[in-house]
Scaffold this motif. Structure first.
Motif, short mmCIF file in Angstrom:
data_model
loop_
_atom_site.label_atom_id
_atom_site.label_comp_id
_atom_site.label_asym_id
_atom_site.label_seq_id
_atom_site.Cartn_x
_atom_site.Cartn_y
_atom_site.Cartn_z
N ALA A 12 22.77 17.57 97.62
CA ALA A 12 23.32 16.21 97.56
C ALA A 12 24.41 16.12 96.50
N LEU A 13 24.22 16.85 95.39
CA LEU A 13 25.23 16.86 94.32
C LEU A 13 26.54 17.45 94.85
N LYS A 14 26.43 18.50 95.65
CA LYS A 14 27.62 19.12 96.23
C LYS A 14 28.33 18.14 97.16
N GLU A 15 27.56 17.40 97.97
CA GLU A 15 28.16 16.42 98.88
C GLU A 15 28.87 15.32 98.09
N MET A 16 28.27 14.89 96.99
CA MET A 16 28.88 13.85 96.18
C MET A 16 30.18 14.36 95.56
N MET A 17 30.19 15.60 95.09
CA MET A 17 31.40 16.17 94.50
C MET A 17 32.51 16.24 95.53
N GLU A 18 32.16 16.58 96.76
CA GLU A 18 33.15 16.62 97.82
C GLU A 18 33.69 15.22 98.11
N LEU A 19 32.81 14.23 98.05
CA LEU A 19 33.22 12.84 98.27
C LEU A 19 34.19 12.39 97.19
N ILE A 20 33.87 12.73 95.94
CA ILE A 20 34.76 12.37 94.82
C ILE A 20 36.10 13.08 94.95
N SER A 21 36.07 14.37 95.28
CA SER A 21 37.31 15.13 95.41
C SER A 21 38.19 14.56 96.51
N ALA A 22 37.55 14.14 97.61
CA ALA A 22 38.32 13.60 98.73
C ALA A 22 38.95 12.26 98.39
N SER A 23 38.37 11.53 97.43
CA SER A 23 38.86 10.20 97.11
C SER A 23 39.88 10.21 95.97
N GLN A 24 40.01 11.36 95.29
CA GLN A 24 40.96 11.44 94.19
C GLN A 24 42.36 11.72 94.72
N LYS A 70 37.99 13.24 84.42
CA LYS A 70 37.54 14.54 83.92
C LYS A 70 36.46 15.17 84.81
N ILE A 71 35.98 14.42 85.80
CA ILE A 71 34.95 14.96 86.69
C ILE A 71 35.64 15.80 87.76
N ARG A 72 35.84 17.07 87.45
CA ARG A 72 36.58 17.97 88.34
C ARG A 72 35.72 19.11 88.88
N SER A 73 34.45 19.13 88.53
CA SER A 73 33.58 20.20 89.02
C SER A 73 32.16 19.68 89.13
N ILE A 74 31.31 20.45 89.78
CA ILE A 74 29.91 20.07 89.93
C ILE A 74 29.23 19.99 88.57
N ASP A 75 29.58 20.90 87.66
CA ASP A 75 28.99 20.87 86.32
C ASP A 75 29.36 19.59 85.57
N HIS A 76 30.62 19.18 85.70
CA HIS A 76 31.06 17.93 85.06
C HIS A 76 30.31 16.74 85.66
N LEU A 77 30.17 16.75 87.00
CA LEU A 77 29.48 15.65 87.67
C LEU A 77 28.01 15.60 87.25
N ARG A 78 27.37 16.78 87.18
CA ARG A 78 25.97 16.84 86.79
C ARG A 78 25.79 16.25 85.38
N ALA A 79 26.69 16.61 84.46
CA ALA A 79 26.61 16.10 83.09
C ALA A 79 26.82 14.59 83.05
N ALA A 80 27.76 14.09 83.86
CA ALA A 80 28.02 12.65 83.89
C ALA A 80 26.80 11.88 84.40
N LEU A 81 26.17 12.40 85.44
CA LEU A 81 24.98 11.73 86.01
C LEU A 81 23.82 11.73 85.01
N ARG A 82 23.63 12.85 84.35
CA ARG A 82 22.57 12.91 83.34
C ARG A 82 22.84 11.89 82.23
N GLY A 83 24.11 11.78 81.83
CA GLY A 83 24.47 10.81 80.80
C GLY A 83 24.19 9.38 81.23
N ILE A 84 24.47 9.07 82.50
CA ILE A 84 24.22 7.72 83.02
C ILE A 84 22.73 7.41 83.01
N VAL A 85 21.92 8.38 83.48
CA VAL A 85 20.47 8.16 83.53
C VAL A 85 19.90 8.00 82.12
N VAL A 86 20.35 8.86 81.20
CA VAL A 86 19.86 8.78 79.82
C VAL A 86 20.24 7.45 79.19
#
Length: 297
Positions: A12-24, A70-86
Motif C-alpha cells: 500500500a505504501l508503494k501504491e501511495m508513493m506512485e499516487l504522489i509521484s503522479a500528482s507532482q 521533500k517526499i521523493r522516495s518510499i523512505d521519505h514517505l514512510r518517515a513522514a507517515l510515522r511523524g504524522i502518527v506520532v
C-alpha cells in the motif's frame, strides 16, 4: 510509557508513493498508472488505530508545501507517515493527561490547529482552480519538445555483498546456470522470490552513473559486477522501450497540475483580497506605538 507500534503495509505504501509521484510536477505520464489504485485500503495500523491511503493523502496535504516537496522516495514517505502518527498520538496522550487544561499547551495547540486550518483552506482553494481545456492544449503545443519519454528498460539483477560472490555468480551464469534460479537463491532483494529479480520498466535515468552501460548493452548480455553503495550487482537488460514523444493524453493531467500550480498564488491572493473587502480591518496606532522595540547598539 506504552511504545507506539506502527506497522505499515509495504504494498500500500508503494501504491501511495506512485499516487504522489503522479500528482507532482513531473510531466512524465506513463511511468506510473494510478487509475486502478484502491485508495481505501489500509495503509498502516498502530496502537492508536488504522489509516487508509485516502486518509494518509489528506494528512500529507496538510503538511507545508516545503515538507511535501521533500517526499521523493518510499523512505521519505514512510518517515513522514510515522511523524504524522506520532504527532497525533502525542496530542492524544497530552489530552488524556489533562495538558489540554494547561494554558501554554492550549496556546501551542491552537497555533498548530490554525496552521493546519490555513493549509486545508489553501488546499481547498487549489482544488477548486479550473483549467480550460484550450489552455492545456495550448501549453502542450508550445512545449511539445519537452514532452519526451526517456528510454525505458526492464532489467533482471542479482544483488550480493561482495565482488567475489558476484564474480562467482557470473562464472556460473557463463557455464549455463539459470539467471532466475540463481537470483532466487543468492540475491539480497526482499521480493526476489516473487519477481526473480526482474524489475518493471524504469527510465534510463534511474541507472545513474551506469546509464550509458545499460543503454548500450545488448539484450540478455551480462553486465557487471557493478558496485552500488556497499553491494555488487550482476544484471542484464531483458527488454527495451526506445525514447519517444509523449502523447497529449499521456501528459494531459500533468500539464493541468502545472497550470494549477501557476494559478495557485493568484487564487489565494484573490481569496485574501475578498476577505479584506468583506471584513473591515483597523489598526490601533496607539497600541502599535506602545509595543516595545528591541534596540541594538
Amino acid at each position: 510509557a506504552e511504545e507506539l507500534d506502527i506497522r505499515i503495509e509495504e504494498s500500500a505504501l508503494k501504491e501511495m508513493m506512485e499516487l504522489i509521484s503522479a500528482s507532482q510536477q513531473q510531466i512524465i505520464a506513463g511511468d506510473y498508472g494510478t487509475d486502478d489504485l484502491k485508495h481505501g485500503i489500509t495503509l498502516l495500523t498502530s496502537n492508536a488505530g488504522s489509516m487508509t491511503i485516502d486518509q494518509a493523502m489528506e494528512e500529507i496535504q496538510k503538511l507545508p508545501a516545503s515538507t511535501r516537496s521533500k517526499i521523493r522516495s518510499i523512505d521519505h514517505l514512510r518517515a513522514a507517515l510515522r511523524g504524522i502518527v506520532v504527532q497525533q498520538e502525542l496530542i492524544n496522550r497530552a489530552v488524556d493527561k489533562g495538558y489540554n487544561q494547561d494554558e501554554k499547551f492550549l496556546e501551542k495547540y491552537e497555533k498548530w490547529v490554525a496552521t493546519n486550518l490555513i493549509a486545508q483552506k489553501y488546499h481547498h482553494i487549489y482544488e477548486k482552480i479550473e483549467i480550460p481545456e484550450n489552455e492545456i492544449i495550448d501549453y502542450y503545443e508550445k512545449n511539445k519538445n519537452e514532452f519526451i519519454r526517456d528510454v525505458h528498460l526492464k532489467v533482471q539483477d542479482i544483488i550480493v555483498l561482495s565482488e567475489a560472490d558476484a564474480k562467482e555468480i557470473i562464472g556460473k551464469l557463463k557455464s549455463g546456470s539459470d539467471f532466475t534460479d540463481l537470483a532466487k537463491k543468492q540475491s539480497l532483494r526482499n521480493d526476489v522470490e516473487q519477481t526473480g529479480g526482474i524489475s518493471p520498466f524504469v527510465p534510463l535515468s534511474r541507472f545513474g552513473d551506469y546509464k550509458d552501460t545499460f543503454k548500450n548493452a545488448p539484450l540478455h548480455q551480462l553486465i557487471g559486477p557493478l558496485k552500488i553503495d556497499n553491494f555488487y550487482m550482476i544484471a542484464r537488460v531483458i527488454a527495451r522501450e526506445n525514447q519517444r514523444p509523449l502523447t497529449f493524453e499521456e501528459v494531459h493531467e500533468g500539464i493541468k497540475e502545472v497550470l494549477k500550480q501557476e494559478k495557485k498564488s493568484k487564487s489565494i491572493k484573490v481569496y485574501l483580497d475578498n476577505l479584506r473587502s468583506e471584513h473591515q480591518i483597523t489598526i490601533d496606532q496607539d497600541k502599535v506605538a506602545s509595543v516595545p522595540v528591541l534596540k541594538y547598539n
